[in-house]
Design an enzyme around this catalytic site. Sequence first.
Site, short mmCIF file in Angstrom:
data_model
loop_
_atom_site.label_atom_id
_atom_site.label_comp_id
_atom_site.label_asym_id
_atom_site.label_seq_id
_atom_site.Cartn_x
_atom_site.Cartn_y
_atom_site.Cartn_z
N LYS A 173 0.54 -1.15 0.80
CA LYS A 173 -0.16 0.27 0.35
C LYS A 173 1.35 0.60 0.06
CE LYS A 173 -3.51 2.75 0.66
NZ LYS A 173 -4.73 3.03 -0.20
N LYS A 241 1.31 11.88 5.42
CA LYS A 241 1.40 10.27 6.05
C LYS A 241 1.82 9.23 5.36
CE LYS A 241 -1.76 8.23 6.60
NZ LYS A 241 -2.74 6.62 5.59
P1 NDP Z 1 -11.00 9.94 7.70
O1 NDP Z 1 -10.47 11.29 8.57
O2 NDP Z 1 -11.63 10.61 6.71
O3 NDP Z 1 -12.21 9.12 8.93
C1 NDP Z 1 -10.60 8.50 10.03
C2 NDP Z 1 -11.86 7.91 10.40
O4 NDP Z 1 -11.56 7.41 11.99
C3 NDP Z 1 -12.74 9.36 11.38
O5 NDP Z 1 -14.76 8.44 11.11
C4 NDP Z 1 -12.66 9.46 12.57
O6 NDP Z 1 -13.70 9.77 13.94
C5 NDP Z 1 -11.87 8.17 13.54
N1 NDP Z 1 -11.13 8.34 14.39
C6 NDP Z 1 -10.25 8.81 14.16
N2 NDP Z 1 -9.38 9.22 15.49
C7 NDP Z 1 -10.23 8.00 16.25
C8 NDP Z 1 -10.43 7.32 17.53
N3 NDP Z 1 -8.98 7.55 18.51
N4 NDP Z 1 -11.13 6.89 17.84
C9 NDP Z 1 -12.76 6.09 17.14
N5 NDP Z 1 -12.47 6.72 15.95
C10 NDP Z 1 -11.47 7.69 15.80
O7 NDP Z 1 -9.84 8.95 6.82
P2 NDP Z 1 -10.68 8.62 5.76
O8 NDP Z 1 -11.46 7.05 6.02
O9 NDP Z 1 -10.21 9.37 4.46
O10 NDP Z 1 -8.85 7.22 5.89
C11 NDP Z 1 -9.00 6.25 7.07
C12 NDP Z 1 -7.84 5.60 6.09
O11 NDP Z 1 -7.94 4.80 5.21
C13 NDP Z 1 -6.48 5.88 6.36
O12 NDP Z 1 -5.21 5.43 6.73
C14 NDP Z 1 -6.17 6.69 4.74
O13 NDP Z 1 -4.90 6.66 3.85
C15 NDP Z 1 -6.84 5.02 4.10
N6 NDP Z 1 -7.65 5.39 2.62
C16 NDP Z 1 -8.15 6.36 2.71
C17 NDP Z 1 -8.27 6.78 1.37
C18 NDP Z 1 -9.77 7.77 0.60
O14 NDP Z 1 -9.94 8.07 -0.76
N7 NDP Z 1 -9.95 9.14 1.45
C19 NDP Z 1 -8.32 5.70 0.17
C20 NDP Z 1 -7.99 4.86 0.77
C21 NDP Z 1 -7.05 4.30 1.89
P3 NDP Z 1 -14.63 11.14 13.56
O15 NDP Z 1 -14.52 11.66 12.38
O16 NDP Z 1 -15.41 11.42 14.26
O17 NDP Z 1 -13.16 11.98 14.92
#
Ligand code: NDP
Length: 286
Positions: A173, A241
């Site tokens: 990845k 990141k």
């Molecule tokens: P987001 O920032 O949109 O979502 C992150 C989620 O994690 C939110 O729901 C947040 O909750 C939650 N979260 C953060 N901290 C905590 C915690 N301490 N406890 C519980 N929940 C927590 O990120 P993405 O969904 O975009 O990305 C997630 C992962 O997937 C990353 O590693 C990213 O690199 C990867 N990824 C992303 C893609 C994309 O197109 N977006 C594509 C492929 C991989 P809250 O909002 O309530 O704080």
Amino acid sequence: MATQKIGFIGLGAMGFPMARNLIENGFHVNIAVHRNRHPVDVLRDKGAMEYPTVAEIISHSDVIISILPTDKEMQAVLLSDSVLEQLSADKILIEMTSGSPDMMKKVNETYQAKGTRVLDAPVSGGTAGAEQGTLTVMTGGESGLLDEVRHVLDAMAKNIYLVGPIGAGKAIKAINQMLAGIHMIASAEAVSLAKKLNVDMESVREVIGNSSGASWMLMNKLDTLIDENYEPGFKLKLMRKDVQIAVDEGNTNVLPLGALALQLYKMAEKTDAEMDFAAISKYISN
Ligand code: NDP
């Protein structure tokens, strides 16, 4: 393992539609609010069960899926005392964050000590792939475990690959993300030059789309770059990141383009961290 109880941690741009696809495919999904209530409210309306804490999600689930932003949240959530207390030999973790191979191995070792089996399973395909259930999953771990949970992944993904042991999913990845980050910068440079040379963007799409300069990124992000619409999507800070993981795993002496891309994303992160990573083009055009 004919389990239907899935605990889903990380209901963001990716996790929210992935959890929704699980519910729509008949899985019982357990969730909790972190800061943002909205995804929890929507998923509850669709049948998800809300618990007050991540630890309680885990105690009521057979398969736990996590897709958190970075290593930092993997450590804070997956390795917290309250979560570790809930682990047992009948539970499985499918870890889908784009984190580092080292953090993945650390989580695996800690979970193994509790008997909990782990699959390293980051994804590609963006929010569109998450919405449509057409993600690519790059798994690291035991093939027998992948077979046990394949029916769960099938609800979210189209392509599922086993690429090696724990950590190998995160490694491939990171390589993909380094390429994607570089390709975005290259695509932004192409659009910038096309504007300067008054080349029609439909010609860019059609002619370069059928020529050797084409890339998945150029074809899929051309409209975003033309419209300069940087709503995420995939946040720029997450791309920084990811490129950082690749460069840290390698060596900047032999990854000159990766290192340069990292410098650009670091600079852009100061002002555009929450924007789509296509916002890197603001530092290229004009
Ligand atoms: P987001 O920032 O949109 O979502 C992150 C989620 O994690 C939110 O729901 C947040 O909750 C939650 N979260 C953060 N901290 C905590 C915690 N301490 N406890 C519980 N929940 C927590 O990120 P993405 O969904 O975009 O990305 C997630 C992962 O997937 C990353 O590693 C990213 O690199 C990867 N990824 C992303 C893609 C994309 O197109 N977006 C594509 C492929 C991989 P809250 O909002 O309530 O704080």
